[in-house]
Design a protein around this motif. Structure first.
Motif, PDB file in Angstrom:
ATOM      1  N   ASP A 115       0.813  -1.215   0.000  1.00 28.06           N
ATOM      2  CA  ASP A 115       0.000   0.000   0.000  1.00 28.06           C
ATOM      3  C   ASP A 115       0.848   1.268   0.000  1.00 28.06           C
ATOM      4  OD1 ASP A 115       1.034  -0.067   2.562  1.00 28.06           O
ATOM      5  OD2 ASP A 115      -0.898   0.210   3.560  1.00 28.06           O
ATOM      6  N   TYR A 116       2.149   1.145   0.061  1.00 27.40           N
ATOM      7  CA  TYR A 116       3.045   2.289   0.173  1.00 27.40           C
ATOM      8  C   TYR A 116       3.537   2.821  -1.175  1.00 27.40           C
ATOM      9  CZ  TYR A 116       6.426  -1.475  -0.403  1.00 27.40           C
ATOM     10  OH  TYR A 116       7.114  -2.566  -0.878  1.00 27.40           O
ATOM     11  N   ASP A 118       2.453   3.382  -5.668  1.00 27.80           N
ATOM     12  CA  ASP A 118       1.519   3.326  -6.781  1.00 27.80           C
ATOM     13  C   ASP A 118       2.261   2.828  -8.009  1.00 27.80           C
ATOM     14  OD1 ASP A 118      -0.746   4.458  -5.418  1.00 27.80           O
ATOM     15  OD2 ASP A 118       0.259   6.403  -5.559  1.00 27.80           O
TER      16      ASP A 118
END
Length: 128
Positions: A115-116, A118
């Motif tokens: 989630d850290y 893109d």
């Protein structure tokens, strides 16, 4: 004819490739993230195209029924992953010395990505 050369961080394992790797992929699966610390970029060559010096320093970890992962037992560098029942191996693009001549083609297992970060490079993204 040797196209590319590579090695682990400590240099105890060296390899040469006699064909250019294909299907360059960034894998975001949990196993690749756990082992590499992020996503893992690799590309495929036939097993017969890989010549390894220092193979006695490679430890193979059977990460699933279908896949094993090869790393240097001295420095821990992750070098290969290969499907057990296929005639090709996937080489860590970061272990190749100098320019590779390949470009990433896709991202896989993006449903498992961290989630850290893109993914914003415009390449195809496969959920699995």
């Amino acid at each position: 004819m040797t196209l590319l050369q590579g090695s682990c961080q400590c240099g105890h394992v060296r390899f040469t490739l006699s064909e250019r790797p294909v299907d360059a992929t960034a894998c975001h699966c949990v196993m690749c993230r756990k082992q590499s610390g992020h996503h893992f970029a690799s590309a495929n060559v036939s097993k017969s195209a890989v010549v390894v010096t220092g193979a006695e320093h490679i430890t193979w970890f059977q990460s699933s029924e279908k896949v094993r992962r090869g790393f240097c037992s001295r420095c821990g560098s992750w070098l290969f992953w290969e499907p057990v029942f296929r005639d090709w191996t996937s080489v860590a693009l970061g272990a190749i010395d100098g320019a590779t001549g390949v470009r990433l083609e896709r991202h896989i297992f993006v449903a498992s990505k961290g989630d850290y970060y893109d993914i914003a490079d415009g390449l195809p993204q496969n959920e699995r």
